[in-house]
Scaffold this active site. Structure first.
Site, PDB file in Angstrom:
ATOM      1  N   THR A   1     -11.534  -6.178  29.600  1.00 41.12           N
ATOM      2  CA  THR A   1     -10.490  -5.730  30.522  1.00 41.12           C
ATOM      3  C   THR A   1      -9.901  -6.888  31.316  1.00 41.12           C
ATOM      4  O   THR A   1      -8.875  -6.730  31.980  1.00 41.12           O
ATOM      5  CB  THR A   1     -11.039  -4.690  31.522  1.00 41.12           C
TER       6      THR A   1
ATOM      7  N   GLY B   1      -9.978 -11.521  32.143  1.00 40.54           N
ATOM      8  CA  GLY B   1     -10.459 -12.884  31.964  1.00 40.54           C
ATOM      9  C   GLY B   1     -10.743 -13.304  30.523  1.00 40.54           C
ATOM     10  O   GLY B   1      -9.927 -13.121  29.617  1.00 40.54           O
TER      11      GLY B   1
ATOM     12  N   SER C   1     -23.148 -19.953  30.301  1.00 42.09           N
ATOM     13  CA  SER C   1     -22.452 -20.665  31.387  1.00 42.09           C
ATOM     14  C   SER C   1     -23.103 -22.032  31.541  1.00 42.09           C
ATOM     15  O   SER C   1     -24.266 -22.223  31.158  1.00 42.09           O
ATOM     16  CB  SER C   1     -22.611 -19.893  32.695  1.00 42.09           C
TER      17      SER C   1
ATOM     18  N   TYR D   1     -27.882 -15.785  39.707  1.00 43.83           N
ATOM     19  CA  TYR D   1     -26.846 -15.888  38.656  1.00 43.83           C
ATOM     20  C   TYR D   1     -27.282 -16.914  37.617  1.00 43.83           C
ATOM     21  O   TYR D   1     -27.219 -16.654  36.408  1.00 43.83           O
ATOM     22  CB  TYR D   1     -25.478 -16.262  39.248  1.00 43.83           C
TER      23      TYR D   1
ATOM     24  N   GLY E   1     -17.854 -24.026  32.220  1.00 48.91           N
ATOM     25  CA  GLY E   1     -17.889 -24.305  33.661  1.00 48.91           C
ATOM     26  C   GLY E   1     -16.857 -23.414  34.327  1.00 48.91           C
ATOM     27  O   GLY E   1     -16.668 -22.268  33.918  1.00 48.91           O
TER      28      GLY E   1
ATOM     29  N   THR F   1     -10.549 -16.708  36.588  1.00 48.70           N
ATOM     30  CA  THR F   1     -10.394 -15.319  36.124  1.00 48.70           C
ATOM     31  C   THR F   1     -10.627 -14.437  37.363  1.00 48.70           C
ATOM     32  O   THR F   1     -10.483 -14.911  38.484  1.00 48.70           O
ATOM     33  CB  THR F   1     -11.469 -14.997  35.061  1.00 48.70           C
TER      34      THR F   1
ATOM     35  N   PHE G   1     -13.513 -13.676  38.096  1.00 45.82           N
ATOM     36  CA  PHE G   1     -14.914 -14.001  38.341  1.00 45.82           C
ATOM     37  C   PHE G   1     -15.236 -14.256  39.826  1.00 45.82           C
ATOM     38  O   PHE G   1     -16.172 -13.661  40.380  1.00 45.82           O
ATOM     39  CB  PHE G   1     -15.271 -15.229  37.486  1.00 45.82           C
TER      40      PHE G   1
HETATM   41  P1  NDP Z   1     -13.942 -11.372  34.820  1.00 46.72           P
HETATM   42  O1  NDP Z   1     -14.456 -10.818  36.092  1.00 46.72           O
HETATM   43  O2  NDP Z   1     -12.493 -11.698  34.733  1.00 46.72           O
HETATM   44  O3  NDP Z   1     -14.325 -10.420  33.602  1.00 46.72           O
HETATM   45  C1  NDP Z   1     -15.590  -9.822  33.521  1.00 46.72           C
HETATM   46  C2  NDP Z   1     -15.576  -8.729  32.470  1.00 46.72           C
HETATM   47  O4  NDP Z   1     -16.889  -8.154  32.387  1.00 46.72           O
HETATM   48  C3  NDP Z   1     -14.617  -7.605  32.801  1.00 46.72           C
HETATM   49  O5  NDP Z   1     -13.917  -7.216  31.653  1.00 46.72           O
HETATM   50  C4  NDP Z   1     -15.526  -6.487  33.280  1.00 46.72           C
HETATM   51  O6  NDP Z   1     -14.976  -5.220  32.933  1.00 46.72           O
HETATM   52  C5  NDP Z   1     -16.772  -6.739  32.443  1.00 46.72           C
HETATM   53  N1  NDP Z   1     -17.933  -6.122  33.087  1.00 46.72           N
HETATM   54  C6  NDP Z   1     -18.534  -6.498  34.240  1.00 46.72           C
HETATM   55  N2  NDP Z   1     -19.505  -5.636  34.563  1.00 46.72           N
HETATM   56  C7  NDP Z   1     -19.509  -4.677  33.582  1.00 46.72           C
HETATM   57  C8  NDP Z   1     -20.269  -3.500  33.353  1.00 46.72           C
HETATM   58  N3  NDP Z   1     -21.226  -3.112  34.193  1.00 46.72           N
HETATM   59  N4  NDP Z   1     -20.005  -2.762  32.256  1.00 46.72           N
HETATM   60  C9  NDP Z   1     -19.041  -3.142  31.398  1.00 46.72           C
HETATM   61  N5  NDP Z   1     -18.288  -4.239  31.549  1.00 46.72           N
HETATM   62  C10 NDP Z   1     -18.511  -4.988  32.633  1.00 46.72           C
HETATM   63  O7  NDP Z   1     -14.815 -12.687  34.558  1.00 46.72           O
HETATM   64  P2  NDP Z   1     -14.840 -13.771  33.374  1.00 46.72           P
HETATM   65  O8  NDP Z   1     -13.879 -13.439  32.317  1.00 46.72           O
HETATM   66  O9  NDP Z   1     -14.774 -15.090  34.012  1.00 46.72           O
HETATM   67  O10 NDP Z   1     -16.334 -13.568  32.872  1.00 46.72           O
HETATM   68  C11 NDP Z   1     -16.681 -13.271  31.548  1.00 46.72           C
HETATM   69  C12 NDP Z   1     -18.018 -13.895  31.233  1.00 46.72           C
HETATM   70  O11 NDP Z   1     -17.914 -15.311  31.345  1.00 46.72           O
HETATM   71  C13 NDP Z   1     -19.156 -13.497  32.185  1.00 46.72           C
HETATM   72  O12 NDP Z   1     -20.328 -13.303  31.429  1.00 46.72           O
HETATM   73  C14 NDP Z   1     -19.300 -14.705  33.100  1.00 46.72           C
HETATM   74  O13 NDP Z   1     -20.602 -14.830  33.625  1.00 46.72           O
HETATM   75  C15 NDP Z   1     -18.982 -15.816  32.117  1.00 46.72           C
HETATM   76  N6  NDP Z   1     -18.579 -17.071  32.714  1.00 46.72           N
HETATM   77  C16 NDP Z   1     -17.522 -17.129  33.567  1.00 46.72           C
HETATM   78  C17 NDP Z   1     -17.156 -18.355  34.118  1.00 46.72           C
HETATM   79  C18 NDP Z   1     -16.060 -18.477  35.123  1.00 46.72           C
HETATM   80  O14 NDP Z   1     -16.020 -19.492  35.851  1.00 46.72           O
HETATM   81  N7  NDP Z   1     -15.125 -17.541  35.211  1.00 46.72           N
HETATM   82  C19 NDP Z   1     -17.842 -19.573  33.742  1.00 46.72           C
HETATM   83  C20 NDP Z   1     -18.956 -19.380  32.858  1.00 46.72           C
HETATM   84  C21 NDP Z   1     -19.282 -18.186  32.353  1.00 46.72           C
HETATM   85  P3  NDP Z   1     -14.883  -3.965  33.923  1.00 46.72           P
HETATM   86  O15 NDP Z   1     -14.921  -4.476  35.334  1.00 46.72           O
HETATM   87  O16 NDP Z   1     -13.589  -3.310  33.556  1.00 46.72           O
HETATM   88  O17 NDP Z   1     -16.062  -3.142  33.549  1.00 46.72           O
HETATM   89  C1  8X3 Z   2     -19.735 -19.560  36.130  1.00 46.95           C
HETATM   90  C2  8X3 Z   2     -19.569 -21.017  36.269  1.00 46.95           C
HETATM   91  O1  8X3 Z   2     -20.147 -23.014  37.669  1.00 46.95           O
HETATM   92  O2  8X3 Z   2     -19.233 -21.048  38.792  1.00 46.95           O
HETATM   93  O3  8X3 Z   2     -20.704 -19.239  35.198  1.00 46.95           O
HETATM   94  O4  8X3 Z   2     -21.470 -21.009  37.942  1.00 46.95           O
HETATM   95  S1  8X3 Z   2     -20.135 -21.534  37.741  1.00 46.95           S
END
Ligand code: NDP
Ligand code: 8X3
Length: 251
Positions: free
Chosen positions: A11, A13, A139, A152, A183, A187, A189
């Site tokens: 949905t 990022g 990550s 985390y 990193g 998004t 996030f």
């Molecule tokens: P976003 O918050 O933009 O996206 C997170 C996604 O996870 C959403 O689509 C959300 O959907 C889904 N999600 C979260 N909780 C649930 C749940 N309980 N059930 C189903 N779906 C869920 O973040 P990112 O795109 O940045 O994150 C994606 C992945 O990348 C994560 O695992 C994050 O830890 C990892 N990551 C992110 C980084 C960053 O800096 N952004 C860096 C490194 C890793 P919905 O809320 O609609 O359920």
């Molecule tokens: C998310 C990246 O560096 O914010 O996994 O932890 S950081």
């Protein structure tokens, strides 16, 4: 035959960008998340009206919901070629003594248990067909611990260990297991991490050019398009201005 990719957390990022990338690379895609309206908007953005995208609306923390969602797929859509375990979050950034237990549980239940649930539901078909690729979104926080990252980071260290364990256990079944460990990616996030506090979220990226979701989607595309005999174990990709999980250079 057209390959099928299931992307959790599509949905927003990274997951949303990856679903678009996989779709434009010719995959049929199953997109998942809790926010139904965002799944619908993604469908109208990418689909030409053909039967090429299926949304599954469920909370990955709930095993029954995961199972029911998977079982609701038409039989031919259950033959998933690529599973992208992306759904996840950080909740809070507090020292361990001040950590909020609800935040801890959300992270552990989503990032670790949710990933395990959906993987275990999808893999029997891959094992039977002796074919498949699982891509876990880890990550840099799964490789290095930073201040106030405690739980985390632990959840992403767990993803790292689970990725390695899956690779060993699924080797006899010809299933590839890879990770992408980004990193900073801009998004939703940080907004989620700081419980909707936009100022705190914006501060994370101040003076820095972070990765964007498409950068990560491209890395995922690279992984899944390697030849049959090649597996990429992990891609750690960071913004140029981020030397490590704990050292950034800000303008
Ligand atoms: P976003 O918050 O933009 O996206 C997170 C996604 O996870 C959403 O689509 C959300 O959907 C889904 N999600 C979260 N909780 C649930 C749940 N309980 N059930 C189903 N779906 C869920 O973040 P990112 O795109 O940045 O994150 C994606 C992945 O990348 C994560 O695992 C994050 O830890 C990892 N990551 C992110 C980084 C960053 O800096 N952004 C860096 C490194 C890793 P919905 O809320 O609609 O359920
Ligand atoms: C998310 C990246 O560096 O914010 O996994 O932890 S950081």
């Amino acid at each position: 035959m057209t390959k099928i990719a299931l992307i959790t957390g599509a949905t927003s990022g990274i997951g949303r960008a990856t679903a678009k990338k996989m779709f434009s690379s010719g995959y049929k895609v199953i997109i998942t998340g809790r926010r139904k309206e965002l799944l619908d908007s993604l469908i109208s953005e990418i689909s030409t009206g053909n039967d090429l995208v299926i949304p599954l609306n469920f909370d990955i923390r709930n095993h029954d919901e995961c199972k029911k969602a998977f079982e609701s797929l038409p039989d031919d859509w259950k033959k998933i070629d690529v599973l992208i375990n992306n759904a996840g979050l950080a909740a809070g950034a507090d020292p361990i003594d001040k950590g909020n237990r609800d935040d801890w549980e959300r992270m552990i239940d989503t990032n670790i248990k949710g990933l395990l649930y959906i993987t275990q539901i999808v893999i029997p078909g891959m094992m039977e067909r002796k074919n498949g690729h699982i891509v876990n979104i880890g990550s840099i926080a799964g490789h290095e611990v930073y201040a106030n990252g405690n739980v985390y980071c632990a959840s992403k260290f767990a993803v790292n260990a689970i990725t390695k364990g899956m690779r060993i256990d699924l080797l006899p079944y010809n299933i590839k297991v890879s990770a992408v460990s980004p990193g900073m990616v801009e998004t939703e996030f940080s907004l989620v991490r700081y419980h909707g506090d936009k100022q705190k979220a914006d501060n994370v990226y101040k003076g820095i050019t972070p990765l964007n979701a498409e950068d990560v989607a491209e890395a995922i595309e690279f992984l899944v398009t390697r030849p049959k005999h090649v597996n990429v174990n992990d891609i750690i990709l960071v913004p140029t201005a981020q030397a490590s999980a704990v050292y950034n250079f800000r303008e």
